[in-house]
Every structure is written in C-alpha cells, then in structure tokens.
Design an enzyme around this catalytic site. Sequence first.
Site, PDB file in Angstrom:
ATOM      1  N   LYS A 122      36.778  43.886  42.462  1.00  7.61           N
ATOM      2  CA  LYS A 122      37.171  43.477  41.401  1.00  7.61           C
ATOM      3  C   LYS A 122      35.910  42.727  40.602  1.00  7.61           C
ATOM      4  CE  LYS A 122      40.067  39.717  39.292  1.00  7.61           C
ATOM      5  NZ  LYS A 122      41.172  38.700  39.311  1.00  7.61           N
ATOM      6  N   LYS A 164      39.132  47.356  39.547  1.00  2.47           N
ATOM      7  CA  LYS A 164      39.443  46.599  38.395  1.00  2.47           C
ATOM      8  C   LYS A 164      38.175  45.857  37.886  1.00  2.47           C
ATOM      9  CE  LYS A 164      42.068  42.357  37.001  1.00  2.47           C
ATOM     10  NZ  LYS A 164      42.908  41.247  37.496  1.00  2.47           N
TER      11      LYS A 164
HETATM   12  C1  PBG Z   1      43.837  36.389  38.370  1.00  4.91           C
HETATM   13  C2  PBG Z   1      43.746  37.617  37.777  1.00  4.91           C
HETATM   14  C3  PBG Z   1      43.196  38.160  36.518  1.00  4.91           C
HETATM   15  C4  PBG Z   1      43.541  39.343  36.124  1.00  4.91           C
HETATM   16  C5  PBG Z   1      44.509  39.714  37.079  1.00  4.91           C
HETATM   17  N1  PBG Z   1      44.686  38.722  37.872  1.00  4.91           N
HETATM   18  C6  PBG Z   1      42.286  37.236  35.519  1.00  4.91           C
HETATM   19  C7  PBG Z   1      40.859  36.993  36.012  1.00  4.91           C
HETATM   20  O1  PBG Z   1      40.200  37.293  37.283  1.00  4.91           O
HETATM   21  O2  PBG Z   1      40.325  36.325  35.587  1.00  4.91           O
HETATM   22  C8  PBG Z   1      43.310  39.827  34.955  1.00  4.91           C
HETATM   23  C9  PBG Z   1      44.108  41.084  34.392  1.00  4.91           C
HETATM   24  C10 PBG Z   1      43.779  41.642  33.104  1.00  4.91           C
HETATM   25  O3  PBG Z   1      42.774  41.052  32.422  1.00  4.91           O
HETATM   26  O4  PBG Z   1      44.585  42.352  32.612  1.00  4.91           O
HETATM   27  N2  PBG Z   1      42.780  36.187  39.214  1.00  4.91           N
HETATM   28 ZN    ZN Z   2      42.319  34.194  39.703  1.00  4.36          ZN
END
Ligand code: PBG
Ligand code: ZN
Length: 280
Positions: free
Chosen positions: A150, A203
């Site tokens: 991520k 992601k």
């Molecule tokens: C929480 C989380 C996030 C997303 C999914 N789970 C946001 C982040 O990490 O700030 C993002 C999902 C999206 O942008 O569609 N950790």
């Molecule tokens: Zn988070």
Amino acid sequence: MPGVAQLSIDEMLSEARTAFEAGIKAILLFGIPSRKDPRGSEGYSSRGIVQQAVRELKKHVSGLLVITDVCLCEYTSHGHCGLIDPQDRSGRVLNDPTLKLLAKMALSHVEAGADIVAPSDMMDGRIMAVRNMLDDNGYIDIPILSYAAKFASAYYGPFREAAQSAPQFGDRRSYQMDPANGDEALREVAMDIEEGADIVMVKPALAYLDLVYRVKTVFRYPTAAYAVSGEYSLIKAAAERGWVNERAIVMETLQGIRRAGADLIITYWALDVARWLKEG
Ligand code: PBG
Ligand code: ZN
C-alpha cells in the site's frame, strides 16, 4: 465522492441486498464511528458500527461474503492508522503498541461474523498479530486479505474526505510505501505471506499495474488490486463532463487491472459493472 455516500445500517443492508442480487459476491465494509478518540476505541468495540453492520448482514443477506477493513484511521481523533505519541506531531506511529489494537479489532469483526479481515494500516508485523489472535480464539479458517503493498498515495483523497479519516497533522509516509520504490513492495508482500496472509493486495491499482503483475508473477498467490477513490473520481469527473464514455472506459480500465494479474478487484464501480455485464 461522486455516487458514494455514508450509509446507515438500514441503507447499507438494502445496498448490500441490491449488490448481492446483481451478482456481487463480496463487499468490503468501512466504519464511521459516532465518536473518535486517540486510541480509536470505537474500532474494536463489540458495539462498534462495523460490528453491528456485520451482525445485521449475516442475519439478513445470507450468502454474501463480508470483508472488513481493519485500520484505526477512521476511529482515531488524529486520523492516523496507528497510535501516536501525543507529543509527536510528525505523524510517526508507534508500531508495536498498535498491533494489539489491530488484532483486537480483527477479532471483534470475526466474532460479529466477518468472513475475511483486511488489515489496511501497513504496520510491520500486523499480519502475524492478527493471525495469532484469530488462531488463539479458534478462528483458524478465517482468511486474511492483506493490504500488503500500500503506497502513500495522493489517490486516497476522495476516500479520506468521504470517510472523514484524513490525518490531522503529518502524513502517512512513515508507514505507507514510497511510490518510487517497487522492490520494497515485493519485500512487503513476501513478509505478509510469511506471516500468514491468504490474499495479498496492491493499492492503488492503475499507477501500480507493474506491481500487480510482479506480485502475481513472483508469488503466484491470490492477488487483489484496489482501484481507489482517486482513480474512480478522475474518471467520474471526466465522464460527467462528457469527455469520456464511462462504461467503455471503466470496463477497459478494469480489464487492464485483471490482465496485469489481479484475481480480485475492489472497485466503487462494482454494482455498475455487475449490471453492465448482465446487459451484455
Ligand atoms: C484506511 C484506508 C484508506 C483507503 C482504504 N483504507 C485511506 C488511507 O490509507 O488513507 C483508501 C481507499 C480509497 O482511496 O479508495 N487505511
Ligand atoms: Zn488507515
């Protein structure tokens, strides 16, 4: 976010039913608590919003697979994905103390009936912490979908606004990955598999298709890709202006993600796509 809103439990149930009837087999839940605090305690309460939602889904929409997002950022007053030293405004998280809370959150979701838990926090060691917690409580067959690679991405903006989970200070770069570093993603995935992840996720999707491909090719593991809120919103905005054909461009985009190696795609277009596929 265009076409995406916060839902009450009742609204969520009817949305879930509609999705299930349209052919969608699984949904991913995110919670917006009524109250936030520095330790995100609503996130691992048995009466929390996600725990309630899961119980209702299991009661009323049988057959639908329920996945829950496991992370503190929607529940903490500071908006970070882990615990923070109150004196420290840099956004650096306290990795190891956070693991206990994430494991507790995962367990509370599974106790409510979740079929799969999906840790999205990017703390080191959280897959093992969650795996041990679930195993110790008899949930040896509940899979973990790990947000393994991520990235610290600008593509999360619309989600953070929708989920009211933007960090109040600092940023997420001390725990999410550097977009310039692809090899690190492979190391993160390797560690998560070692710790017990059953599905590994990349992601965002579109700007990281090389990694979807590499992760699938190198590990031959069930691989997921998350087409995130910014990817969705860019196309939505252009489609609203009549600059692109939404249906055609969405199908082409999702096919690209699939072609790169994703076995599973998380997307805000799921319901539209299910309908389009039915129409043929
Ligand atoms: C929480 C989380 C996030 C997303 C999914 N789970 C946001 C982040 O990490 O700030 C993002 C999902 C999206 O942008 O569609 N950790
Ligand atoms: Zn988070």
